[in-house]
Design a protein around this motif. Structure first.
Motif, PDB file in Angstrom:
ATOM      1  N   ARG A  71       0.864  -1.188   0.000  1.00  0.00           N
ATOM      2  CA  ARG A  71       0.000   0.000   0.000  1.00  0.00           C
ATOM      3  C   ARG A  71       0.894   1.230   0.000  1.00  0.00           C
ATOM      4  N   MET A  72       0.548   2.199  -0.815  1.00  0.00           N
ATOM      5  CA  MET A  72       1.363   3.398  -0.940  1.00  0.00           C
ATOM      6  C   MET A  72       0.528   4.515  -1.556  1.00  0.00           C
ATOM      7  N   PRO A  73       0.933   5.763  -1.370  1.00  0.00           N
ATOM      8  CA  PRO A  73       0.173   6.858  -1.987  1.00  0.00           C
ATOM      9  C   PRO A  73       0.177   6.742  -3.510  1.00  0.00           C
ATOM     10  N   SER A  74      -0.979   6.898  -4.112  1.00  0.00           N
ATOM     11  CA  SER A  74      -1.105   6.814  -5.566  1.00  0.00           C
ATOM     12  C   SER A  74      -2.073   7.880  -6.048  1.00  0.00           C
ATOM     13  N   THR A  75      -1.973   8.185  -7.326  1.00  0.00           N
ATOM     14  CA  THR A  75      -2.898   9.168  -7.906  1.00  0.00           C
ATOM     15  C   THR A  75      -4.334   8.668  -7.771  1.00  0.00           C
ATOM     16  N   ALA A  76      -4.520   7.384  -8.053  1.00  0.00           N
ATOM     17  CA  ALA A  76      -5.822   6.743  -7.837  1.00  0.00           C
ATOM     18  C   ALA A  76      -5.564   5.503  -6.984  1.00  0.00           C
ATOM     19  N   GLN A  77      -5.983   5.563  -5.736  1.00  0.00           N
ATOM     20  CA  GLN A  77      -5.715   4.452  -4.813  1.00  0.00           C
ATOM     21  C   GLN A  77      -6.444   3.192  -5.279  1.00  0.00           C
ATOM     22  N   LEU A  78      -5.733   2.080  -5.183  1.00  0.00           N
ATOM     23  CA  LEU A  78      -6.313   0.799  -5.566  1.00  0.00           C
ATOM     24  C   LEU A  78      -7.396   0.424  -4.566  1.00  0.00           C
ATOM     25  N   ASP A  79      -8.537  -0.052  -5.078  1.00  0.00           N
ATOM     26  CA  ASP A  79      -9.663  -0.451  -4.236  1.00  0.00           C
ATOM     27  C   ASP A  79      -9.442  -1.889  -3.749  1.00  0.00           C
ATOM     28  N   PHE A  80      -9.321  -2.083  -2.438  1.00  0.00           N
ATOM     29  CA  PHE A  80      -9.118  -3.409  -1.856  1.00  0.00           C
ATOM     30  C   PHE A  80     -10.431  -4.052  -1.391  1.00  0.00           C
ATOM     31  N   ARG A  81     -11.544  -3.420  -1.675  1.00  0.00           N
ATOM     32  CA  ARG A  81     -12.834  -4.013  -1.327  1.00  0.00           C
ATOM     33  C   ARG A  81     -13.186  -5.017  -2.413  1.00  0.00           C
ATOM     34  N   ARG A  82     -12.665  -6.240  -2.251  1.00  0.00           N
ATOM     35  CA  ARG A  82     -12.784  -7.281  -3.263  1.00  0.00           C
ATOM     36  C   ARG A  82     -13.430  -8.527  -2.671  1.00  0.00           C
ATOM     37  N   GLY A 129       2.982  -0.791  -8.401  1.00  0.00           N
ATOM     38  CA  GLY A 129       2.333   0.087  -7.441  1.00  0.00           C
ATOM     39  C   GLY A 129       1.727  -0.724  -6.308  1.00  0.00           C
ATOM     40  N   GLU A 130       0.438  -0.487  -6.018  1.00  0.00           N
ATOM     41  CA  GLU A 130      -0.263  -1.240  -4.982  1.00  0.00           C
ATOM     42  C   GLU A 130      -0.759  -2.570  -5.560  1.00  0.00           C
ATOM     43  N   TYR A 131      -0.654  -3.631  -4.760  1.00  0.00           N
ATOM     44  CA  TYR A 131      -1.171  -4.925  -5.222  1.00  0.00           C
ATOM     45  C   TYR A 131      -1.230  -5.919  -4.063  1.00  0.00           C
ATOM     46  N   TRP A 132      -1.986  -7.009  -4.333  1.00  0.00           N
ATOM     47  CA  TRP A 132      -2.098  -8.158  -3.440  1.00  0.00           C
ATOM     48  C   TRP A 132      -1.736  -9.385  -4.265  1.00  0.00           C
ATOM     49  N   ILE A 133      -0.788 -10.224  -3.773  1.00  0.00           N
ATOM     50  CA  ILE A 133      -0.229 -11.302  -4.574  1.00  0.00           C
ATOM     51  C   ILE A 133      -1.221 -12.431  -4.808  1.00  0.00           C
ATOM     52  N   GLY A 134      -2.166 -12.658  -3.876  1.00  0.00           N
ATOM     53  CA  GLY A 134      -3.152 -13.722  -4.041  1.00  0.00           C
ATOM     54  C   GLY A 134      -2.920 -14.877  -3.073  1.00  0.00           C
ATOM     55  N   LEU A 135      -4.027 -15.405  -2.518  1.00  0.00           N
ATOM     56  CA  LEU A 135      -3.942 -16.485  -1.533  1.00  0.00           C
ATOM     57  C   LEU A 135      -3.426 -17.783  -2.143  1.00  0.00           C
ATOM     58  N   LYS A 136      -3.792 -18.073  -3.373  1.00  0.00           N
ATOM     59  CA  LYS A 136      -3.306 -19.282  -4.019  1.00  0.00           C
ATOM     60  C   LYS A 136      -1.788 -19.254  -4.140  1.00  0.00           C
ATOM     61  N   THR A 137      -1.265 -18.132  -4.574  1.00  0.00           N
ATOM     62  CA  THR A 137       0.186 -17.999  -4.715  1.00  0.00           C
ATOM     63  C   THR A 137       0.878 -18.071  -3.368  1.00  0.00           C
ATOM     64  N   LEU A 138       0.289 -17.458  -2.348  1.00  0.00           N
ATOM     65  CA  LEU A 138       0.882 -17.515  -1.009  1.00  0.00           C
ATOM     66  C   LEU A 138       0.985 -18.962  -0.515  1.00  0.00           C
ATOM     67  N   HIS A 139      -0.062 -19.733  -0.754  1.00  0.00           N
ATOM     68  CA  HIS A 139      -0.007 -21.134  -0.320  1.00  0.00           C
ATOM     69  C   HIS A 139       1.052 -21.910  -1.098  1.00  0.00           C
ATOM     70  N   LEU A 140       1.130 -21.700  -2.410  1.00  0.00           N
ATOM     71  CA  LEU A 140       2.131 -22.394  -3.215  1.00  0.00           C
ATOM     72  C   LEU A 140       3.547 -22.049  -2.773  1.00  0.00           C
ATOM     73  N   LEU A 141       3.765 -20.801  -2.408  1.00  0.00           N
ATOM     74  CA  LEU A 141       5.095 -20.370  -2.004  1.00  0.00           C
ATOM     75  C   LEU A 141       5.503 -20.983  -0.658  1.00  0.00           C
ATOM     76  N   THR A 142       4.589 -20.995   0.279  1.00  0.00           N
ATOM     77  CA  THR A 142       4.961 -21.318   1.662  1.00  0.00           C
ATOM     78  C   THR A 142       4.727 -22.773   2.051  1.00  0.00           C
ATOM     79  N   LYS A 143       4.159 -23.592   1.169  1.00  0.00           N
ATOM     80  CA  LYS A 143       3.834 -24.962   1.563  1.00  0.00           C
ATOM     81  C   LYS A 143       5.058 -25.869   1.565  1.00  0.00           C
ATOM     82  N   ARG A 144       6.110 -25.510   0.827  1.00  0.00           N
ATOM     83  CA  ARG A 144       7.252 -26.411   0.656  1.00  0.00           C
ATOM     84  C   ARG A 144       8.376 -26.162   1.647  1.00  0.00           C
TER      85      ARG A 144
END
Length: 415
Positions: A240-251, A265-280
């Protein structure tokens, strides 16, 4: 058997015959005089002894006569002589043992000293060889680092482009194929699994990098890699960071599963990717935040996200006490993920995502950290649960202007 031993044996027999344990009423014991004994031993005679009588010998109990030696005195003399011989023999034996021991010490101890010297020399030579090899490897590594640091930014970018365009060609046989009937399968790219893997493969610059946590996935995902902090290898999972148009996280739930936003800029990597990264393998978590000009961080030694059927349950533990932001994640440890359309929080009678800005998070009832909430402008004085907070740092209703979550494997391979 020598003569002295014969005297001793005969004398002992006489003592036994004269002992008080004999039969009452038996005649006086039989014996020979000393002279007769000597003569019989010399001649080898074995006839039975006769009784004493007045014509031949004087009764020993009445004193000696005619120059004969009392048998008791003779026996004592023999015993003393035997003891003296034993003492003499003991002394001789001690001398022999001392001589033998001296010979042993004189031969064995020098051999042991030589053996010890050989071991010390061999150990010293091995240590010197290992040190030489170690110094050689250090020099080779330093030469490699010097060549890397001597590269200009343009050269580094050119190397990255060349690596990105490089293709690995692997011949594979089709089913029931022969040597003359083969097909060629080309792997289009060699995308790193995460930012630590990217650093290992030569992507040393902080910025956007395409990763592929699942080798079966073809498209991959763009993420921001921090290769500057603490040796590099940090994969940003939320920013999260200041942006001209803030990304909407109401998803909704699906959007939080897949990820959204722009890695630049602003982003969320995704729960599927988080699980794939941290499961091993185990990952660390580092969080950096700012409230206008003030910065703080929180670091955890354990971070893991469960699979979808467990509602991506969070495991975050082992808070680093050197952190400056306080431990706001402990309250969320072990909680399931919640979005406004998929309620898995610990609250009753409502949904924490709806109450806390609309973003998805590992809510309980409801939060101490709320980084997916609404972005607050600097002049906002409203006290509300709808905005980004980390309540273990500055308390309630002190809203954040920057927030970054990054993860890195425990074991990081660097060059």
């Amino acid at each position: 058997m020598n003569l002295s031993c014969s005297y001793l044996a005969l004398s002992l027999l006489l003592l036994v015959a004269q002992s008080p344990g004999g039969t009452l009423g038996s005649p006086s014991p039989l014996t020979y005089t000393i002279r007769e004994t000597e003569e019989r031993v010399r001649l080898g005679l074995k006839s039975e002894p006769r009784f004493f009588d007045d014509e031949d010998e004087t009764n020993p109990e009445e004193g000696s006569g005619g120059g004969d030696v009392d048998l008791s005195d003779q026996l004592v003399g023999h015993i003393r002589s035997s003891l003296s011989g034993l003492y003499s023999l003991t002394g001789d034996l001690n001398k022999v043992l001392e001589n033998r021991t001296g010979d042993f010490s004189g031969k064995v101890l020098p051999a042991l000293d030589d053996f010890q010297d050989q071991i010390e020399n061999a150990t010293r030579n091995t240590a010197v060889n290992l040190q030489c090899q170690f110094m050689k490897r250090i020099q080779e590594s330093l030469q490699i680092l010097n060549r890397i640091f001597a590269l200009t930014p343009e050269q580094i970018e050119d190397i990255k482009v060349q690596l990105g365009n490089f293709s690995f060609i692997q011949p594979t046989l089709t089913e029931n194929a022969t040597d003359s009937n083969t097909t060629i399968t080309t792997i289009k790219d060699n995308a790193p699994r995460d930012c630590a893997d990217a650093f290992y493969k030569g992507y040393f610059t902080t910025g956007v990098t395409k990763i592929r946590p699942d080798r079966h996935e073809r498209t991959g995902k763009n993420v921001w890699c921090n290769q500057d902090h603490d040796g590099g290898g940090w994969t940003v999972i939320l920013r999260r960071m200041p942006s001209t148009a803030q990304l909407d996280f109401r998803r909704n739930w699906e959007s939080y599963e897949d990820g959204f936003g722009d890695a630049y800029g602003e982003y969320w990597i995704g729960l599927k990717t988080l699980h794939l990264l941290t499961k091993r393998q185990p990952y660390k978590l580092r969080i950096e935040m700012a409230s206008q000009e003030d910065w703080a961080f929180a670091q955890y030694d354990t971070f893991r996200v469960a699979p979808s059927w467990k509602k991506y349950r969070l495991r975050v533990e082992d808070y680093d006490e050197s952190s400056t932001a306080g431990d706001a994640m402990d309250y969320h440890n072990g909680k399931k993920f919640t979005t406004y359309d998929d309620d898995n929080d610990g609250a009753s009678g409502g949904n924490c995502a709806n109450w806390s800005g609309g973003g998805g998070w590992w809510y309980d009832f409801c939060y101490f950290a709320n980084p997916t909430a609404l972005y607050s402008l600097p002049n906002n004085t409203e006290e509300s649960d709808q905005y980004m907070e980390w309540r273990k740092w500055k308390g309630h209703y002190n809203y954040l202007s920057h927030f970054t979550m990054s993860i890195r494997p425990h074991e990081v391979t660097t060059i």
